[in-house]
Scaffold this motif. Structure first.
Motif, mmCIF file in Angstrom:
data_model
loop_
_atom_site.group_PDB
_atom_site.id
_atom_site.type_symbol
_atom_site.label_atom_id
_atom_site.label_comp_id
_atom_site.label_asym_id
_atom_site.label_seq_id
_atom_site.Cartn_x
_atom_site.Cartn_y
_atom_site.Cartn_z
ATOM 1 N N GLY A 194 75.935 -64.089 -18.741
ATOM 2 C CA GLY A 194 75.958 -62.555 -19.010
ATOM 3 C C GLY A 194 74.936 -61.847 -18.482
ATOM 4 O O GLY A 194 75.154 -60.676 -17.703
ATOM 5 N N ARG A 254 84.180 -65.644 -9.978
ATOM 6 C CA ARG A 254 84.554 -66.466 -11.322
ATOM 7 C C ARG A 254 84.048 -67.838 -11.130
ATOM 8 O O ARG A 254 83.346 -68.336 -12.037
ATOM 9 C CB ARG A 254 86.005 -66.299 -11.657
ATOM 10 C CG ARG A 254 86.149 -67.176 -13.070
ATOM 11 C CD ARG A 254 87.334 -66.757 -13.709
ATOM 12 N NE ARG A 254 87.559 -65.288 -14.033
ATOM 13 C CZ ARG A 254 87.104 -65.140 -15.283
ATOM 14 N NH1 ARG A 254 86.778 -66.127 -16.028
ATOM 15 N NH2 ARG A 254 87.287 -63.910 -15.777
ATOM 16 N N ALA A 304 80.681 -57.341 -19.589
ATOM 17 C CA ALA A 304 81.416 -56.462 -18.697
ATOM 18 C C ALA A 304 81.469 -55.267 -19.620
ATOM 19 O O ALA A 304 81.674 -54.288 -19.145
ATOM 20 C CB ALA A 304 82.905 -57.056 -18.600
ATOM 21 N N ILE A 339 75.581 -61.443 -14.778
ATOM 22 C CA ILE A 339 76.578 -60.443 -14.474
ATOM 23 C C ILE A 339 76.113 -59.045 -14.782
ATOM 24 O O ILE A 339 76.526 -57.884 -13.753
ATOM 25 C CB ILE A 339 77.854 -60.632 -15.450
ATOM 26 C CG1 ILE A 339 78.325 -62.010 -15.029
ATOM 27 C CG2 ILE A 339 78.940 -59.518 -15.549
ATOM 28 C CD1 ILE A 339 79.348 -62.535 -16.034
ATOM 29 N N TYR A 340 75.498 -58.681 -15.676
ATOM 30 C CA TYR A 340 74.861 -57.307 -16.029
ATOM 31 C C TYR A 340 74.194 -56.868 -15.086
ATOM 32 O O TYR A 340 74.177 -55.638 -14.560
ATOM 33 C CB TYR A 340 74.188 -57.265 -17.648
ATOM 34 C CG TYR A 340 73.877 -55.990 -17.798
ATOM 35 C CD1 TYR A 340 74.534 -54.855 -18.310
ATOM 36 C CD2 TYR A 340 72.288 -55.599 -17.606
ATOM 37 C CE1 TYR A 340 73.977 -53.767 -18.742
ATOM 38 C CE2 TYR A 340 72.002 -54.322 -17.671
ATOM 39 C CZ TYR A 340 72.752 -53.439 -18.533
ATOM 40 O OH TYR A 340 72.429 -52.247 -18.778
ATOM 41 N N VAL A 361 80.690 -63.363 -20.557
ATOM 42 C CA VAL A 361 81.468 -62.299 -19.624
ATOM 43 C C VAL A 361 82.057 -61.014 -20.394
ATOM 44 O O VAL A 361 81.486 -59.864 -19.710
ATOM 45 C CB VAL A 361 82.726 -63.060 -18.942
ATOM 46 C CG1 VAL A 361 83.542 -62.094 -18.069
ATOM 47 C CG2 VAL A 361 82.101 -64.300 -18.080
ATOM 48 N N ARG A 365 76.090 -55.812 -11.873
ATOM 49 C CA ARG A 365 76.709 -54.606 -12.083
ATOM 50 C C ARG A 365 75.908 -53.426 -11.985
ATOM 51 O O ARG A 365 76.101 -52.532 -11.409
ATOM 52 C CB ARG A 365 77.320 -54.699 -13.574
ATOM 53 C CG ARG A 365 78.646 -55.350 -13.704
ATOM 54 C CD ARG A 365 79.042 -55.355 -14.899
ATOM 55 N NE ARG A 365 79.560 -54.142 -15.387
ATOM 56 C CZ ARG A 365 79.365 -53.422 -16.505
ATOM 57 N NH1 ARG A 365 78.756 -53.925 -17.524
ATOM 58 N NH2 ARG A 365 79.793 -52.302 -16.552
ATOM 59 N N LEU A 393 80.339 -68.361 -11.109
ATOM 60 C CA LEU A 393 79.857 -67.851 -12.398
ATOM 61 C C LEU A 393 80.017 -69.044 -13.328
ATOM 62 O O LEU A 393 78.950 -69.117 -14.193
ATOM 63 C CB LEU A 393 80.522 -66.537 -12.798
ATOM 64 C CG LEU A 393 80.025 -65.115 -12.100
ATOM 65 C CD1 LEU A 393 81.021 -64.110 -12.239
ATOM 66 C CD2 LEU A 393 78.545 -65.035 -12.321
ATOM 67 N N THR A 405 82.193 -58.682 -8.400
ATOM 68 C CA THR A 405 83.022 -58.607 -9.616
ATOM 69 C C THR A 405 83.193 -59.804 -10.345
ATOM 70 O O THR A 405 83.011 -61.005 -9.375
ATOM 71 C CB THR A 405 84.703 -58.001 -9.094
ATOM 72 O OG1 THR A 405 85.277 -59.025 -8.328
ATOM 73 C CG2 THR A 405 84.633 -56.912 -8.420
ATOM 74 N N VAL A 406 83.415 -59.921 -11.428
ATOM 75 C CA VAL A 406 83.554 -61.228 -11.939
ATOM 76 C C VAL A 406 84.600 -61.923 -11.357
ATOM 77 O O VAL A 406 84.782 -63.357 -11.252
ATOM 78 C CB VAL A 406 83.755 -61.027 -13.616
ATOM 79 C CG1 VAL A 406 84.099 -62.400 -14.320
ATOM 80 C CG2 VAL A 406 82.669 -60.502 -14.270
#
Length: 264
Positions: A211, A233, A24, A214-215, A20, A218, A236, A228-229
């Protein structure tokens, strides 16, 4: 979007918090997915957009790249049209595109290309766009010269829907069927353009650690709007465990190529 993922190895052994933190902190300016190398991959469409772009640019006198992002795709073309312009609306991307393209003589213009184009009628004999958020077909037709062409690779319907639905649950049909190639063809024709090529493909995509997901979310903000993380969460954490225990998260990306010509 074109995830390559050819180099390196996915850090599946890393812990959730580390992944994460890495994702981020990664910069998301431009339209450059090189951070995902070794962590995610996406099959490329068979038609080779960059090759087609290079061929069309070499034959053009005046050309426009709509929603150029950070200018990375246009900058890869060996020979640009004699006069080339690019439009982009997001300030960080405008600065990146200007630094990359202006040394090659490209005029970089701040404009929202999905609503209109700040150019005179019949200015360009080639307009191109890779993965536009939306296509303003009437303005594409307006700025093309008679005989000019529009070439675009676009995201198709329900692209990476498996990832969307992992976080948001099943989506209604009206959402899944957005960005239909047939609708693009109809819109082009309604604007007075002749569609000379339309091809679509479904492509294998995989994410090898949380990860990377997440990227990606974004960067490609419409896959899970408002992502958003903190908000996601728990999901995720579930995804991290799934990838760790079972293997990469796979999805199907959809792409279509459309080429349209102004005949009069």
């Amino acid at each position: 979007m074109a995830i390559d993922g050819r180099a390196g190895a996915a850090p599946r052994e890393a812990g959730f918090d580390d992944l994460v933190t890495q994702a981020a902190a990664a910069p998301v300016q431009g339209w450059d997915f090189s951070w995902l190398e070794g962590r995610a991959s996406e099959q490329r469409p068979s038609w080779g957009y960059a090759r087609l772009l290079g061929q069309r640019m070499a034959q053009a006198d005046t050309a426009l790249d709509v929603q150029t992002g950070g200018g990375e795709v246009l900058a890869s073309v060996p020979r640009l049209a004699r006069r080339t312009a690019a439009v982009e609306s997001w300030p960080p991307n405008i600065a990146r595109a200007a630094a990359l393209l202006r040394p090659r003589g490209v005029a970089v213009v701040a404009a929202d290309g999905d609503r209109g184009l700040p150019f005179a009628d019949a200015t360009f004999d080639l307009v191109v766009s890779r993965h536009p958020v939306a296509t303003c077909w009437p303005d594409i037709a307006r700025v093309l010269r008679p005989g000019g062409s529009y070439l675009s690779q676009q995201v198709g319907p329900a692209s990476v829907a498996e990832l969307t639905e992992f976080f948001l649950g099943p989506q209604p049909a009206r959402v899944r069927h957005r960005r239909d190639p047939a609708a693009a063809r109809a819109a082009a024709r309604a604007s007075g353009l002749d569609v000379v090529d339309l091809r679509a493909e479904t492509l294998h995509t995989e994410f090898r650690d949380v990860g990377a997901v997440i990227y990606f979310l974004r960067m490609v903000i419409w896959i899970v709007p408002g992502f958003t993380v903190d908000r996601y969460r728990e999901r995720l954490v579930d995804l991290h465990r799934q990838i760790r225990d079972i293997g990469p998260f796979t999805a199907r990306a959809t792409r279509f190529l459309i080429e349209a010509r102004r005949t009069r």
